[in-house]
Write a protein that holds these residues in place. Sequence first.
Motif, PDB file in Angstrom:
ATOM      1  N   GLY A  63       0.839  -1.193   0.000  1.00  0.00           N
ATOM      2  CA  GLY A  63       0.000   0.000   0.000  1.00  0.00           C
ATOM      3  C   GLY A  63       0.871   1.239   0.000  1.00  0.00           C
ATOM      4  O   GLY A  63       1.789   1.359  -0.797  1.00  0.00           O
ATOM      5  N   HIS A  64       0.584   2.169   0.931  1.00  0.00           N
ATOM      6  CA  HIS A  64       1.369   3.396   1.065  1.00  0.00           C
ATOM      7  C   HIS A  64       2.397   3.300   2.177  1.00  0.00           C
ATOM      8  O   HIS A  64       2.869   4.313   2.690  1.00  0.00           O
ATOM      9  N   TYR A  65       2.736   2.079   2.559  1.00  0.00           N
ATOM     10  CA  TYR A  65       3.664   1.900   3.672  1.00  0.00           C
ATOM     11  C   TYR A  65       4.903   1.123   3.256  1.00  0.00           C
ATOM     12  O   TYR A  65       4.847   0.256   2.388  1.00  0.00           O
ATOM     13  N   LEU A  66       5.985   1.451   3.918  1.00  0.00           N
ATOM     14  CA  LEU A  66       7.244   0.752   3.744  1.00  0.00           C
ATOM     15  C   LEU A  66       7.524   0.014   5.044  1.00  0.00           C
ATOM     16  O   LEU A  66       7.489   0.605   6.121  1.00  0.00           O
ATOM     17  N   TYR A  67       7.756  -1.274   4.934  1.00  0.00           N
ATOM     18  CA  TYR A  67       8.080  -2.092   6.097  1.00  0.00           C
ATOM     19  C   TYR A  67       9.569  -2.379   6.092  1.00  0.00           C
ATOM     20  O   TYR A  67      10.079  -2.956   5.141  1.00  0.00           O
ATOM     21  N   ASP A  68      10.220  -1.957   7.168  1.00  0.00           N
ATOM     22  CA  ASP A  68      11.652  -2.155   7.294  1.00  0.00           C
ATOM     23  C   ASP A  68      11.898  -3.474   8.020  1.00  0.00           C
ATOM     24  O   ASP A  68      11.609  -3.583   9.212  1.00  0.00           O
ATOM     25  N   PRO A  69      12.413  -4.472   7.306  1.00  0.00           N
ATOM     26  CA  PRO A  69      12.611  -5.772   7.945  1.00  0.00           C
ATOM     27  C   PRO A  69      13.731  -5.789   8.989  1.00  0.00           C
ATOM     28  O   PRO A  69      13.735  -6.632   9.873  1.00  0.00           O
ATOM     29  N   LEU A  70      14.647  -4.835   8.925  1.00  0.00           N
ATOM     30  CA  LEU A  70      15.765  -4.808   9.861  1.00  0.00           C
ATOM     31  C   LEU A  70      15.318  -4.438  11.274  1.00  0.00           C
ATOM     32  O   LEU A  70      15.727  -5.051  12.255  1.00  0.00           O
ATOM     33  N   TYR A  71      14.449  -3.426  11.382  1.00  0.00           N
ATOM     34  CA  TYR A  71      14.016  -2.946  12.699  1.00  0.00           C
ATOM     35  C   TYR A  71      12.530  -3.152  12.943  1.00  0.00           C
ATOM     36  O   TYR A  71      12.008  -2.736  13.966  1.00  0.00           O
ATOM     37  N   ASP A  72      11.832  -3.756  11.987  1.00  0.00           N
ATOM     38  CA  ASP A  72      10.391  -3.983  12.085  1.00  0.00           C
ATOM     39  C   ASP A  72       9.630  -2.662  12.253  1.00  0.00           C
ATOM     40  O   ASP A  72       8.723  -2.546  13.071  1.00  0.00           O
ATOM     41  N   TRP A  73      10.038  -1.662  11.494  1.00  0.00           N
ATOM     42  CA  TRP A  73       9.369  -0.367  11.507  1.00  0.00           C
ATOM     43  C   TRP A  73       8.461  -0.240  10.295  1.00  0.00           C
ATOM     44  O   TRP A  73       8.752  -0.788   9.225  1.00  0.00           O
ATOM     45  N   LYS A  74       7.388   0.529  10.460  1.00  0.00           N
ATOM     46  CA  LYS A  74       6.438   0.813   9.387  1.00  0.00           C
ATOM     47  C   LYS A  74       6.497   2.324   9.138  1.00  0.00           C
ATOM     48  O   LYS A  74       6.313   3.119  10.053  1.00  0.00           O
ATOM     49  N   ILE A  75       6.775   2.700   7.880  1.00  0.00           N
ATOM     50  CA  ILE A  75       6.947   4.115   7.524  1.00  0.00           C
ATOM     51  C   ILE A  75       5.960   4.485   6.439  1.00  0.00           C
ATOM     52  O   ILE A  75       5.831   3.782   5.433  1.00  0.00           O
ATOM     53  N   ASP A  76       5.249   5.594   6.628  1.00  0.00           N
ATOM     54  CA  ASP A  76       4.296   6.085   5.638  1.00  0.00           C
ATOM     55  C   ASP A  76       5.081   6.698   4.477  1.00  0.00           C
ATOM     56  O   ASP A  76       5.831   7.655   4.671  1.00  0.00           O
ATOM     57  N   LEU A  77       4.910   6.145   3.279  1.00  0.00           N
ATOM     58  CA  LEU A  77       5.638   6.654   2.109  1.00  0.00           C
ATOM     59  C   LEU A  77       5.222   8.074   1.747  1.00  0.00           C
ATOM     60  O   LEU A  77       5.993   8.822   1.158  1.00  0.00           O
ATOM     61  N   ARG A  78       3.997   8.463   2.090  1.00  0.00           N
ATOM     62  CA  ARG A  78       3.493   9.792   1.725  1.00  0.00           C
ATOM     63  C   ARG A  78       4.112  10.892   2.576  1.00  0.00           C
ATOM     64  O   ARG A  78       4.349  11.992   2.104  1.00  0.00           O
ATOM     65  N   THR A  79       4.352  10.590   3.862  1.00  0.00           N
ATOM     66  CA  THR A  79       4.818  11.623   4.787  1.00  0.00           C
ATOM     67  C   THR A  79       6.209  11.354   5.357  1.00  0.00           C
ATOM     68  O   THR A  79       6.830  12.268   5.913  1.00  0.00           O
ATOM     69  N   GLY A  80       6.671  10.101   5.275  1.00  0.00           N
ATOM     70  CA  GLY A  80       7.944   9.725   5.871  1.00  0.00           C
ATOM     71  C   GLY A  80       7.845   9.446   7.361  1.00  0.00           C
ATOM     72  O   GLY A  80       8.835   9.126   8.010  1.00  0.00           O
ATOM     73  N   GLU A  81       6.639   9.550   7.919  1.00  0.00           N
ATOM     74  CA  GLU A  81       6.452   9.378   9.356  1.00  0.00           C
ATOM     75  C   GLU A  81       6.489   7.899   9.749  1.00  0.00           C
ATOM     76  O   GLU A  81       5.806   7.066   9.152  1.00  0.00           O
ATOM     77  N   VAL A  82       7.293   7.608  10.768  1.00  0.00           N
ATOM     78  CA  VAL A  82       7.348   6.267  11.330  1.00  0.00           C
ATOM     79  C   VAL A  82       6.074   6.068  12.144  1.00  0.00           C
ATOM     80  O   VAL A  82       5.665   6.945  12.912  1.00  0.00           O
ATOM     81  N   GLN A  83       5.439   4.920  11.979  1.00  0.00           N
ATOM     82  CA  GLN A  83       4.171   4.648  12.634  1.00  0.00           C
ATOM     83  C   GLN A  83       4.381   4.129  14.061  1.00  0.00           C
ATOM     84  O   GLN A  83       5.357   3.445  14.351  1.00  0.00           O
TER      85      GLN A  83
END
Length: 106
Positions: A63-83
């Motif tokens: 969707g509009h999210y990037l999942y970082d497998p290294l730290y298990d972080w979810k980042i909104d691609l539209r705003t860059g905000e970590v969820q």
Amino acid sequence: MEAARQTHAAGKVQDYLKQIGRVVVIEGKELAVFRTSGDEFYALENRNPHPKGGPLAEGIVSGHYLYDPLYDWKIDLRTGEVQAPDKGQAAVYPVHIDGDTIFIGI
């Protein structure tokens, strides 16, 4: 007052695979460019906002999210905000398409 952004060509639409990050260097800045399954394009600084850093281009797009497998972080691609529950902010850059060419504002 913020300086005006200049746009730079970053390749053709067909050069980008869906849901796979690609590293592009513009004016010395390393960017991670993503194409979603819905053919939307996003550009973020290729630097994870996690204290230990790392590249964002290797993340997984859904969707509009990037999942970082290294730290298990979810980042909104539209705003860059970590969820939540994590906190942080990745720098984002505007992307537009003219014909079949992708342009990124720096």
